[in-house]
Design a protein around this motif. Structure first.
Motif, PDB file in Angstrom:
ATOM      1  N   GLN A   1      76.470 -27.717  54.299  1.00 48.98           N
ATOM      2  CA  GLN A   1      75.483 -27.754  55.381  1.00 48.98           C
ATOM      3  C   GLN A   1      75.951 -28.570  56.583  1.00 48.98           C
ATOM      4  O   GLN A   1      75.279 -28.587  57.618  1.00 48.98           O
ATOM      5  CB  GLN A   1      74.145 -28.286  54.861  1.00 48.98           C
ATOM      6  CG  GLN A   1      73.573 -27.477  53.693  1.00 48.98           C
ATOM      7  CD  GLN A   1      73.439 -25.986  53.987  1.00 48.98           C
ATOM      8  OE1 GLN A   1      72.971 -25.581  55.043  1.00 48.98           O
ATOM      9  NE2 GLN A   1      73.870 -25.153  53.032  1.00 48.98           N
TER      10      GLN A   1
ATOM     11  N   GLU B   1      74.930 -21.401  54.918  1.00 48.95           N
ATOM     12  CA  GLU B   1      74.138 -22.245  55.809  1.00 48.95           C
ATOM     13  C   GLU B   1      72.655 -21.931  55.641  1.00 48.95           C
ATOM     14  O   GLU B   1      72.234 -20.781  55.789  1.00 48.95           O
ATOM     15  CB  GLU B   1      74.575 -22.047  57.259  1.00 48.95           C
ATOM     16  CG  GLU B   1      73.929 -23.066  58.200  1.00 48.95           C
ATOM     17  CD  GLU B   1      74.435 -22.952  59.627  1.00 48.95           C
ATOM     18  OE1 GLU B   1      74.761 -23.995  60.213  1.00 48.95           O
ATOM     19  OE2 GLU B   1      74.515 -21.816  60.157  1.00 48.95           O
ATOM     20  N   ASP B   2      71.879 -22.969  55.368  1.00 47.06           N
ATOM     21  CA  ASP B   2      70.454 -22.807  55.091  1.00 47.06           C
ATOM     22  C   ASP B   2      69.700 -22.225  56.285  1.00 47.06           C
ATOM     23  O   ASP B   2      68.921 -21.272  56.156  1.00 47.06           O
ATOM     24  CB  ASP B   2      69.873 -24.174  54.703  1.00 47.06           C
ATOM     25  CG  ASP B   2      68.419 -24.100  54.262  1.00 47.06           C
ATOM     26  OD1 ASP B   2      67.884 -22.988  54.157  1.00 47.06           O
ATOM     27  OD2 ASP B   2      67.821 -25.158  54.032  1.00 47.06           O
ATOM     28  N   SER B   3      69.948 -22.776  57.468  1.00 45.39           N
ATOM     29  CA  SER B   3      69.148 -22.405  58.632  1.00 45.39           C
ATOM     30  C   SER B   3      69.405 -20.988  59.132  1.00 45.39           C
ATOM     31  O   SER B   3      68.516 -20.347  59.691  1.00 45.39           O
ATOM     32  CB  SER B   3      69.397 -23.398  59.770  1.00 45.39           C
ATOM     33  OG  SER B   3      70.767 -23.402  60.134  1.00 45.39           O
ATOM     34  N   SER B   4      70.615 -20.475  58.923  1.00 48.20           N
ATOM     35  CA  SER B   4      70.980 -19.170  59.480  1.00 48.20           C
ATOM     36  C   SER B   4      71.290 -18.105  58.436  1.00 48.20           C
ATOM     37  O   SER B   4      71.416 -16.924  58.773  1.00 48.20           O
ATOM     38  CB  SER B   4      72.208 -19.326  60.384  1.00 48.20           C
ATOM     39  OG  SER B   4      73.351 -19.658  59.594  1.00 48.20           O
ATOM     40  N   CYS B   5      71.463 -18.504  57.175  1.00 48.85           N
ATOM     41  CA  CYS B   5      71.901 -17.612  56.097  1.00 48.85           C
ATOM     42  C   CYS B   5      73.300 -17.049  56.353  1.00 48.85           C
ATOM     43  O   CYS B   5      73.652 -15.974  55.844  1.00 48.85           O
ATOM     44  CB  CYS B   5      70.904 -16.464  55.873  1.00 48.85           C
ATOM     45  SG  CYS B   5      69.293 -17.001  55.258  1.00 48.85           S
ATOM     46  N   LYS B   6      74.101 -17.780  57.132  1.00 48.68           N
ATOM     47  CA  LYS B   6      75.461 -17.321  57.428  1.00 48.68           C
ATOM     48  C   LYS B   6      76.471 -17.948  56.475  1.00 48.68           C
ATOM     49  O   LYS B   6      76.291 -19.085  56.006  1.00 48.68           O
ATOM     50  CB  LYS B   6      75.830 -17.666  58.873  1.00 48.68           C
ATOM     51  CG  LYS B   6      75.052 -16.836  59.889  1.00 48.68           C
ATOM     52  CD  LYS B   6      75.501 -17.133  61.309  1.00 48.68           C
ATOM     53  CE  LYS B   6      74.746 -16.231  62.302  1.00 48.68           C
ATOM     54  NZ  LYS B   6      75.144 -16.490  63.704  1.00 48.68           N
TER      55      LYS B   6
ATOM     56  N   THR C   1      72.008 -23.706  48.374  1.00 48.71           N
ATOM     57  CA  THR C   1      72.405 -22.303  48.501  1.00 48.71           C
ATOM     58  C   THR C   1      71.327 -21.348  48.006  1.00 48.71           C
ATOM     59  O   THR C   1      71.260 -20.193  48.446  1.00 48.71           O
ATOM     60  CB  THR C   1      73.723 -22.058  47.733  1.00 48.71           C
ATOM     61  OG1 THR C   1      74.736 -22.921  48.262  1.00 48.71           O
ATOM     62  CG2 THR C   1      74.195 -20.621  47.850  1.00 48.71           C
TER      63      THR C   1
ATOM     64  N   LYS D   1      68.121 -21.139  48.528  1.00 47.46           N
ATOM     65  CA  LYS D   1      67.162 -20.653  49.530  1.00 47.46           C
ATOM     66  C   LYS D   1      67.749 -19.531  50.398  1.00 47.46           C
ATOM     67  O   LYS D   1      67.145 -18.455  50.516  1.00 47.46           O
ATOM     68  CB  LYS D   1      66.667 -21.810  50.389  1.00 47.46           C
ATOM     69  CG  LYS D   1      65.579 -21.456  51.388  1.00 47.46           C
ATOM     70  CD  LYS D   1      65.006 -22.722  52.027  1.00 47.46           C
ATOM     71  CE  LYS D   1      63.935 -22.391  53.072  1.00 47.46           C
ATOM     72  NZ  LYS D   1      64.544 -21.901  54.315  1.00 47.46           N
ATOM     73  N   PRO D   2      68.919 -19.715  51.042  1.00 54.16           N
ATOM     74  CA  PRO D   2      69.451 -18.605  51.841  1.00 54.16           C
ATOM     75  C   PRO D   2      69.831 -17.393  50.999  1.00 54.16           C
ATOM     76  O   PRO D   2      69.697 -16.248  51.467  1.00 54.16           O
ATOM     77  CB  PRO D   2      70.663 -19.213  52.549  1.00 54.16           C
ATOM     78  CG  PRO D   2      71.003 -20.434  51.783  1.00 54.16           C
ATOM     79  CD  PRO D   2      69.719 -20.939  51.215  1.00 54.16           C
TER      80      PRO D   2
ATOM     81  N   GLU E   1      66.703 -15.489  50.470  1.00 57.28           N
ATOM     82  CA  GLU E   1      66.287 -14.811  51.702  1.00 57.28           C
ATOM     83  C   GLU E   1      67.183 -13.613  52.009  1.00 57.28           C
ATOM     84  O   GLU E   1      66.707 -12.572  52.462  1.00 57.28           O
ATOM     85  CB  GLU E   1      66.278 -15.813  52.857  1.00 57.28           C
ATOM     86  CG  GLU E   1      65.169 -16.863  52.711  1.00 57.28           C
ATOM     87  CD  GLU E   1      65.227 -17.959  53.749  1.00 57.28           C
ATOM     88  OE1 GLU E   1      66.213 -18.003  54.513  1.00 57.28           O
ATOM     89  OE2 GLU E   1      64.286 -18.775  53.797  1.00 57.28           O
ATOM     90  N   LEU E   2      68.480 -13.748  51.753  1.00 54.30           N
ATOM     91  CA  LEU E   2      69.396 -12.620  51.973  1.00 54.30           C
ATOM     92  C   LEU E   2      69.071 -11.468  51.028  1.00 54.30           C
ATOM     93  O   LEU E   2      69.109 -10.300  51.426  1.00 54.30           O
ATOM     94  CB  LEU E   2      70.843 -13.075  51.772  1.00 54.30           C
ATOM     95  CG  LEU E   2      71.469 -13.875  52.915  1.00 54.30           C
ATOM     96  CD1 LEU E   2      72.771 -14.528  52.461  1.00 54.30           C
ATOM     97  CD2 LEU E   2      71.717 -12.990  54.131  1.00 54.30           C
TER      98      LEU E   2
END
Length: 332
Positions: free
Chosen positions: A83, A110-115, A284, A286-287, A290-291
């Motif tokens: 992060q 990356e949590d904030s962007s899911c990148k 990891t 959370k993203p 979301e993905l």
């Protein structure tokens, strides 16, 4: 030929990489933002809390000034919490030349962007060649020169081959791959499954349960990886199955150790405090969750991990819900 290498991050992996690269004949400078950590490393020539007993060659330099570490570097090795990748790359963008190769050993999303970390690196360092070094590689064993195999991945095969030559030793074997997405996702997502394997251990379940988690875990890792553009074959290799095995079965794994504590009834925060090291699987999950929703990929283990970590679900109920899902064929 000796290379000037900057290692960004002085935790267990950063120090292990510094030991390896220095013994391989390179000029290595290690950076940490913490002055007390740098002082300890200089005084003891070992990381007394992260890698006790692993002696660091006298030629390795330590500094809390990132500009000094990065100066004249031909290769930068990122060994920082996932992060913090963006902020560290942003700092490096003002300090390194376009010819410098930047390779990350970190494993996360990356949590904030899911990148992916490689995407972040490319955004912040658009003129540099970017690569990923990943595989079943506990820092504790690299530092002790125990035989280890990893993968250097870059979309430019010549960059992967350069890193293969830079890192490879008789006891550290490096393969190359151009599937950066697959290599990186395998390394990041296996931390979620390892956390779940630890929870299973903490609940008192057995080898059967862990084998099921690992096998079904690699299936959902592969599904998301392919949906994101990775090569299915990559997930049967070192950075997929290989990394999953070592992280789910070893007490070196901080993800597994944190999971054991959660399974024993500790809160997530209590588990993180007791492990007292970065547990990438928590961040990891959370993203990844979301993905999977965004791409409509079935990831039931990841979904239950999210419910445990972020919604306070009882781990035993999570296992029950996994075991009583609708009947399916194995390859469905």
């Amino acid at each position: 030929m000796n290379r000037n290498v900057a290692v960004i991050g002085a935790g267990s992996m950063g120090v292990a990489m510094a030991i390896l690269l220095s013994k391989n004949g390179n000029n290595v400078a290690v950076w940490s933002p913490m002055n007390d950590e740098i002082s300890m490393l200089k005084a003891n020539r070992e990381h007394v809390t992260r890698l006790p007993g692993a002696k660091i060659p006298d030629s390795v330099e330590f500094t809390s000034d990132i500009e000094i570490a990065a100066k004249d570097s031909e290769v930068v090795v990122l060994a920082v919490p996932s992060q913090t990748t963006r902020q560290n790359c942003r700092a490096l963008s003002k300090l390194i030349s376009a010819d410098t190769i930047v390779v990350t050993c970190s494993k996360g999303i990356e949590d904030s962007s899911c990148k992916l970390l490689s995407e972040i690196m490319q955004e912040e360092l658009p003129n540099n060649s970017i690569a990923v070094l990943s595989g079943p590689s506990h820092a504790e064993e690299i530092a002790r020169d125990i035989p280890t195999t990893v993968v250097a991945a870059s979309d430019k095969i010549q960059v992967a081959q350069f890193l293969q030559d830079l890192f490879m030793t008789p006891n550290f074997r490096v393969y190359t791959n151009t599937d950066v997405v697959g290599v990186e996702l395998g390394g990041a997502l296996k931390n979620i499954i390892a956390l779940c394997a630890g929870i299973s251990d903490g609940l008192g379940y057995g080898d059967n349960t862990k084998a099921a988690l690992m096998t079904r875990g690699i299936a959902e890792i592969s599904r998301l990886g392919v949906a994101m553009g990775g090569n299915a074959d990559t997930f049967s290799g070192l950075t997929g199955v290989g990394d999953l095995i070592v992280t789910c079965t070893s007490m070196h794994s901080r993800n597994r150790r944190a999971g054991i504590l959660i399974g024993q009834g500790k809160s997530v925060q209590q588990a993180l405090e007791e492990v007292n090291m970065v547990v990438e699987g928590v961040a990891t999950t959370k993203p990844a969750y979301e993905l999977a929703k965004k791409l409509e990929v079935s990831m039931p283990i990841t979904n239950e991990a999210y419910s445990i970590l972020y919604e306070g679900k009882n781990p035993r109920f999570a296992v029950g819900d996994l075991m009583t899902r609708d009947k399916k064929t194995e390859m469905q």
